[in-house]
Design a protein around this motif. Structure first.
Motif, PDB file in Angstrom:
ATOM      1  N   ALA A  14       3.043   7.362   6.735  1.00 30.08           N
ATOM      2  CA  ALA A  14       2.018   6.539   6.105  1.00 30.08           C
ATOM      3  C   ALA A  14       1.345   5.591   7.088  1.00 30.08           C
ATOM      4  CB  ALA A  14       2.627   5.745   4.954  1.00 30.08           C
ATOM      5  N   SER A  15       1.477   5.834   8.374  1.00 29.87           N
ATOM      6  CA  SER A  15       0.832   4.939   9.320  1.00 29.87           C
ATOM      7  C   SER A  15      -0.684   5.142   9.312  1.00 29.87           C
ATOM      8  CB  SER A  15       1.403   5.149  10.729  1.00 29.87           C
ATOM      9  OG  SER A  15       1.115   6.451  11.175  1.00 29.87           O
ATOM     10  N   THR A  16      -1.385   4.197   9.877  1.00 27.75           N
ATOM     11  CA  THR A  16      -2.838   4.200   9.878  1.00 27.75           C
ATOM     12  C   THR A  16      -3.396   5.511  10.416  1.00 27.75           C
ATOM     13  OG1 THR A  16      -2.834   1.831  10.176  1.00 27.75           O
ATOM     14  CG2 THR A  16      -4.842   2.971  10.784  1.00 27.75           C
ATOM     15  N   GLY A  17      -4.426   6.014   9.731  1.00 30.38           N
ATOM     16  CA  GLY A  17      -5.151   7.171  10.211  1.00 30.38           C
ATOM     17  C   GLY A  17      -4.519   8.522   9.921  1.00 30.38           C
ATOM     18  N   ARG A  18      -3.429   8.575   9.228  1.00 35.56           N
ATOM     19  CA  ARG A  18      -2.735   9.832   8.945  1.00 35.56           C
ATOM     20  C   ARG A  18      -3.245  10.470   7.658  1.00 35.56           C
ATOM     21  NH1 ARG A  18       0.699  11.519  13.082  1.00 35.56           N
ATOM     22  NH2 ARG A  18       1.432   9.660  14.119  1.00 35.56           N
ATOM     23  N   THR A  19      -2.955  11.757   7.508  1.00 31.09           N
ATOM     24  CA  THR A  19      -3.212  12.437   6.243  1.00 31.09           C
ATOM     25  C   THR A  19      -1.917  12.435   5.443  1.00 31.09           C
ATOM     26  OG1 THR A  19      -4.917  13.845   7.195  1.00 31.09           O
ATOM     27  CG2 THR A  19      -3.881  14.612   5.167  1.00 31.09           C
ATOM     28  N   VAL A  33       3.753   7.462  -3.603  1.00 28.69           N
ATOM     29  CA  VAL A  33       3.465   7.816  -2.216  1.00 28.69           C
ATOM     30  C   VAL A  33       2.891   6.581  -1.527  1.00 28.69           C
ATOM     31  CG1 VAL A  33       3.084  10.264  -2.666  1.00 28.69           C
ATOM     32  CG2 VAL A  33       1.152   8.719  -2.718  1.00 28.69           C
ATOM     33  N   GLU A  34       3.105   6.490  -0.241  1.00 30.29           N
ATOM     34  CA  GLU A  34       2.557   5.391   0.548  1.00 30.29           C
ATOM     35  C   GLU A  34       1.129   5.728   0.939  1.00 30.29           C
ATOM     36  OE1 GLU A  34       4.148   2.501   1.418  1.00 30.29           O
ATOM     37  OE2 GLU A  34       5.908   3.112   0.286  1.00 30.29           O
ATOM     38  N   SER A  35       0.279   4.735   1.010  1.00 26.22           N
ATOM     39  CA  SER A  35      -1.097   4.923   1.428  1.00 26.22           C
ATOM     40  C   SER A  35      -1.199   4.874   2.949  1.00 26.22           C
ATOM     41  CB  SER A  35      -1.981   3.845   0.804  1.00 26.22           C
ATOM     42  OG  SER A  35      -3.335   4.124   1.055  1.00 26.22           O
ATOM     43  N   ALA A  36      -2.369   5.218   3.460  1.00 27.17           N
ATOM     44  CA  ALA A  36      -2.633   5.189   4.893  1.00 27.17           C
ATOM     45  C   ALA A  36      -4.014   4.595   5.120  1.00 27.17           C
ATOM     46  CB  ALA A  36      -2.565   6.590   5.478  1.00 27.17           C
ATOM     47  N   PRO A  37      -4.100   3.286   5.435  1.00 27.96           N
ATOM     48  CA  PRO A  37      -5.411   2.693   5.679  1.00 27.96           C
ATOM     49  C   PRO A  37      -6.178   3.491   6.724  1.00 27.96           C
ATOM     50  CG  PRO A  37      -3.715   1.009   5.703  1.00 27.96           C
ATOM     51  CD  PRO A  37      -3.017   2.346   5.645  1.00 27.96           C
TER      52      PRO A  37
END
Length: 124
Positions: A14-19, A33-37
């Motif tokens: 869920a780190s930044t920029g991931r799908t 589910v975790e989001s991904a800014p």
């Protein structure tokens, strides 16, 4: 419907920029589910078969089969963009465009460490 930890679905980093894969829940199943800014959320279900709402900084999809998906901290992006949505047919759309006519409050927050919303009654 209580969220059973055994029902947690591995959805990627869920780190930044991931799908992040957002699976279709089974009837009556609740998934978090975790989001991904500034990333992408790949939906495994047709969003036209769901209603959506906001619970604090999280986005909640409720499907016609009674299944629910909470995208935790979807709105807690700080100064980054909301995640784009990739629909099951592969079309990618910005969250802003997708929810433009929905009436959903698209106000963003400082980030997950500053979020005040919590998962609560949506799982009941």
């Amino acid at each position: 419907m209580a969220l059973d930890p055994k029902q947690k679905v591995p959805t990627g980093n869920a780190s930044t920029g991931r799908t992040i894969k957002v699976p279709m829940p089974a009837a009556g199943q609740a998934i978090v589910v975790e989001s991904a800014p500034a990333g992408k959320l790949a939906l495994d279900f047709d969003p036209s078969l769901a209603t959506y709402g906001r619970d604090g900084n999280s986005l909640v999809f409720t499907l016609d089969n009674g299944g629910k998906v909470m995208v935790k901290d979807f709105f807690a992006v700080g100064n980054q963009a909301l995640p784009n949505l990739t629909l099951p047919d592969g079309v990618e759309v910005s969250s802003k465009d997708f929810f433009a006519d929905s009436g959903l409050d698209m106000t963003t927050a400082a980030g997950p460490n500053h979020a005040t919303g919590r998962a609560k009654a949506w799982m009941a």
